[in-house]
Design a protein around this motif. Sequence first.
Motif, PDB file in Angstrom:
ATOM      1  N   ILE A  97       0.831  -1.209   0.000  1.00  0.00           N
ATOM      2  CA  ILE A  97       0.000   0.000   0.000  1.00  0.00           C
ATOM      3  C   ILE A  97       0.861   1.252   0.000  1.00  0.00           C
ATOM      4  O   ILE A  97       0.567   2.231  -0.705  1.00  0.00           O
ATOM      5  CB  ILE A  97      -0.954  -0.018   1.205  1.00  0.00           C
ATOM      6  CG1 ILE A  97      -2.002  -1.119   1.026  1.00  0.00           C
ATOM      7  CG2 ILE A  97      -1.641   1.340   1.384  1.00  0.00           C
ATOM      8  CD1 ILE A  97      -2.898  -1.326   2.227  1.00  0.00           C
TER       9      ILE A  97
ATOM     10  N   GLN B 276      -1.239   2.895  -7.977  1.00  0.00           N
ATOM     11  CA  GLN B 276      -2.679   3.081  -8.080  1.00  0.00           C
ATOM     12  C   GLN B 276      -3.404   1.778  -7.767  1.00  0.00           C
ATOM     13  O   GLN B 276      -2.824   0.694  -7.771  1.00  0.00           O
ATOM     14  CB  GLN B 276      -3.042   3.605  -9.480  1.00  0.00           C
ATOM     15  CG  GLN B 276      -2.530   5.027  -9.730  1.00  0.00           C
ATOM     16  CD  GLN B 276      -3.027   5.597 -11.034  1.00  0.00           C
ATOM     17  OE1 GLN B 276      -3.240   4.874 -12.003  1.00  0.00           O
ATOM     18  NE2 GLN B 276      -3.233   6.910 -11.061  1.00  0.00           N
ATOM     19  N   TRP B 277      -4.720   1.911  -7.506  1.00  0.00           N
ATOM     20  CA  TRP B 277      -5.493   0.807  -6.971  1.00  0.00           C
ATOM     21  C   TRP B 277      -5.444  -0.467  -7.824  1.00  0.00           C
ATOM     22  O   TRP B 277      -5.281  -1.557  -7.257  1.00  0.00           O
ATOM     23  CB  TRP B 277      -6.935   1.245  -6.741  1.00  0.00           C
ATOM     24  CG  TRP B 277      -7.804   0.116  -6.309  1.00  0.00           C
ATOM     25  CD1 TRP B 277      -8.848  -0.431  -6.998  1.00  0.00           C
ATOM     26  CD2 TRP B 277      -7.703  -0.644  -5.096  1.00  0.00           C
ATOM     27  NE1 TRP B 277      -9.409  -1.471  -6.287  1.00  0.00           N
ATOM     28  CE2 TRP B 277      -8.720  -1.617  -5.118  1.00  0.00           C
ATOM     29  CE3 TRP B 277      -6.847  -0.583  -3.998  1.00  0.00           C
ATOM     30  CZ2 TRP B 277      -8.908  -2.533  -4.085  1.00  0.00           C
ATOM     31  CZ3 TRP B 277      -7.035  -1.500  -2.967  1.00  0.00           C
ATOM     32  CH2 TRP B 277      -8.046  -2.450  -3.015  1.00  0.00           C
TER      33      TRP B 277
ATOM     34  N   GLN C 202      -4.349  -3.742  -5.952  1.00  0.00           N
ATOM     35  CA  GLN C 202      -5.298  -4.850  -5.814  1.00  0.00           C
ATOM     36  C   GLN C 202      -4.688  -6.147  -6.344  1.00  0.00           C
ATOM     37  O   GLN C 202      -4.831  -7.213  -5.718  1.00  0.00           O
ATOM     38  CB  GLN C 202      -6.577  -4.513  -6.578  1.00  0.00           C
ATOM     39  CG  GLN C 202      -7.700  -5.516  -6.404  1.00  0.00           C
ATOM     40  CD  GLN C 202      -8.955  -5.094  -7.148  1.00  0.00           C
ATOM     41  OE1 GLN C 202      -8.887  -4.364  -8.143  1.00  0.00           O
ATOM     42  NE2 GLN C 202     -10.102  -5.534  -6.675  1.00  0.00           N
TER      43      GLN C 202
ATOM     44  N   TRP D 111     -11.935  -4.240   2.485  1.00  0.00           N
ATOM     45  CA  TRP D 111     -12.073  -3.143   1.526  1.00  0.00           C
ATOM     46  C   TRP D 111     -13.420  -3.236   0.803  1.00  0.00           C
ATOM     47  O   TRP D 111     -14.135  -2.236   0.661  1.00  0.00           O
ATOM     48  CB  TRP D 111     -10.930  -3.199   0.520  1.00  0.00           C
ATOM     49  CG  TRP D 111     -10.996  -2.182  -0.583  1.00  0.00           C
ATOM     50  CD1 TRP D 111     -11.736  -2.265  -1.729  1.00  0.00           C
ATOM     51  CD2 TRP D 111     -10.313  -0.925  -0.647  1.00  0.00           C
ATOM     52  NE1 TRP D 111     -11.551  -1.149  -2.515  1.00  0.00           N
ATOM     53  CE2 TRP D 111     -10.684  -0.313  -1.880  1.00  0.00           C
ATOM     54  CE3 TRP D 111      -9.420  -0.271   0.179  1.00  0.00           C
ATOM     55  CZ2 TRP D 111     -10.186   0.923  -2.273  1.00  0.00           C
ATOM     56  CZ3 TRP D 111      -8.915   0.972  -0.215  1.00  0.00           C
ATOM     57  CH2 TRP D 111      -9.302   1.553  -1.419  1.00  0.00           C
TER      58      TRP D 111
ATOM     59  N   PRO E 256     -11.401   4.681  -6.099  1.00  0.00           N
ATOM     60  CA  PRO E 256     -10.663   3.867  -5.135  1.00  0.00           C
ATOM     61  C   PRO E 256      -9.305   4.463  -4.751  1.00  0.00           C
ATOM     62  O   PRO E 256      -8.845   4.264  -3.628  1.00  0.00           O
ATOM     63  CB  PRO E 256     -10.505   2.523  -5.842  1.00  0.00           C
ATOM     64  CG  PRO E 256     -10.688   2.830  -7.300  1.00  0.00           C
ATOM     65  CD  PRO E 256     -11.668   3.952  -7.347  1.00  0.00           C
ATOM     66  N   ASP E 257      -8.688   5.208  -5.666  1.00  0.00           N
ATOM     67  CA  ASP E 257      -7.386   5.791  -5.339  1.00  0.00           C
ATOM     68  C   ASP E 257      -7.488   6.872  -4.272  1.00  0.00           C
ATOM     69  O   ASP E 257      -6.562   7.067  -3.482  1.00  0.00           O
ATOM     70  CB  ASP E 257      -6.720   6.359  -6.597  1.00  0.00           C
ATOM     71  CG  ASP E 257      -6.212   5.262  -7.506  1.00  0.00           C
ATOM     72  OD1 ASP E 257      -5.533   4.343  -6.997  1.00  0.00           O
ATOM     73  OD2 ASP E 257      -6.503   5.296  -8.717  1.00  0.00           O
TER      74      ASP E 257
ATOM     75  N   LEU F  69      -7.766   4.922  -1.103  1.00  0.00           N
ATOM     76  CA  LEU F  69      -6.464   4.301  -0.866  1.00  0.00           C
ATOM     77  C   LEU F  69      -5.460   5.317  -0.332  1.00  0.00           C
ATOM     78  O   LEU F  69      -4.685   5.018   0.592  1.00  0.00           O
ATOM     79  CB  LEU F  69      -5.943   3.678  -2.164  1.00  0.00           C
ATOM     80  CG  LEU F  69      -4.620   2.922  -2.080  1.00  0.00           C
ATOM     81  CD1 LEU F  69      -4.735   1.725  -1.141  1.00  0.00           C
ATOM     82  CD2 LEU F  69      -4.190   2.464  -3.475  1.00  0.00           C
TER      83      LEU F  69
END
Length: 407
Positions: free
Chosen positions: A87, A92-93, A97, A113, A139-140, A143
């Motif tokens: 993380i 980026q997500w 992921q 999440w 999501p970013d 995050l």
Amino acid sequence: ESELVAQLRSGVQDIYRSVHGIAFSGLGMFHFTRLDKLCREWLGDTDGTFANRLLAGVGDMEIAQAGLDLWRLASKAHKHPEVEEIILRGEQWPMVQERLAKARGGDEFLSDWGRFMMKHGHHTRGELEVYNPRWSEMPDYVLDTVRSYLQRIEGESVLERHEGRAREREELALECRRRLRNPFRRWLFDFYLRQAQSGCLLRENIKSVAVLYWAGMRFLLLELGERLAKKRILEDRDGIFFLEFHEIEGVGKNEARFDLRATIAARRADYERNLTITPPNVVVGRFDPKTFVPEGVDGSLDTLSGIAVYPGVVTGLARVILKTHTEERMFPGEILVAPFTDPGWTPYLLPAAAIVVDQGGLLSHGSIIAREYGIPTVVNVGSATKLVKTGQTIQVDGNRGIVRILR
């Protein structure tokens, strides 16, 4: 398209029918003011802090829970070094992921999440504006918030602080009851306390349900916009948000009788221009953003006054944030200075040592969340974001509603 239009029409009608429930939630203001008056007159609360403290850490508030759940996501990541390292790389997500799916503890984090997004993903800054993307679409952004929490996870536990405020609230309530020897006064105190607490919860939770419904409307509009853009009726899918509902019905049925693209372009330009305007506190007559000239601010002021929301005196470095969804982040011990707050600001409110807001009242969103989290707060300051600079040392007096710029 006609089926989507029919769903939109049904949704709009449902929203109109539900506005009475939102208005009903305003009773919380009445009960809160009665509780405050009772505390001042019967319990000698000369500072007017009792009512605010009695609403701290009540729990079951969906949007306050969103901030706590974000912190829990960071805590979960911190327990697994490989997850935390992935993380904190700053990717980026989609890449994060993919990496998490192969990491020890990654499945557990991804499961949490997913639950977070299912429960809270409908929120965003300015969430009553259907044009604004939701957390679930960004999501970013979420995050980055988890990353910022990870950078201060070794310090004071936000979860423990929240639990501590709840204990303090319960102790204060017991002390108030002990001092109210008259049974009728004690009963009245308990009545207004229950009503004020449930009223604030009701206000925020009803709004959250309304926003969840509103987010559903957004996704219907996005789908319709996507289809119309593919047919080259719209230049892009977001153009759908610059049409009135009766116009959308006509466009969806291919019955529009106006220059669609020119109309959307003009309204989009007005929207972008209006984003740069901070309107005055009081508007007399019709407000014209094209001719509005903002009043000047006295830069020599070093003491600002507003409405005290939660007690406590905090001195620290200011962090002025004008918009969410930017790379601006809060650091441990900093004081958040913001123009306004709504649920989209919750990730910034949670770690703040104190909060200063230009706008807002006793039962505005920021005030309710500040009480729930137990953070010293002053709202309705007026021009704090124009006078205070990031990095300056300021003092927030949440007892008296005073903000001082020290250096």
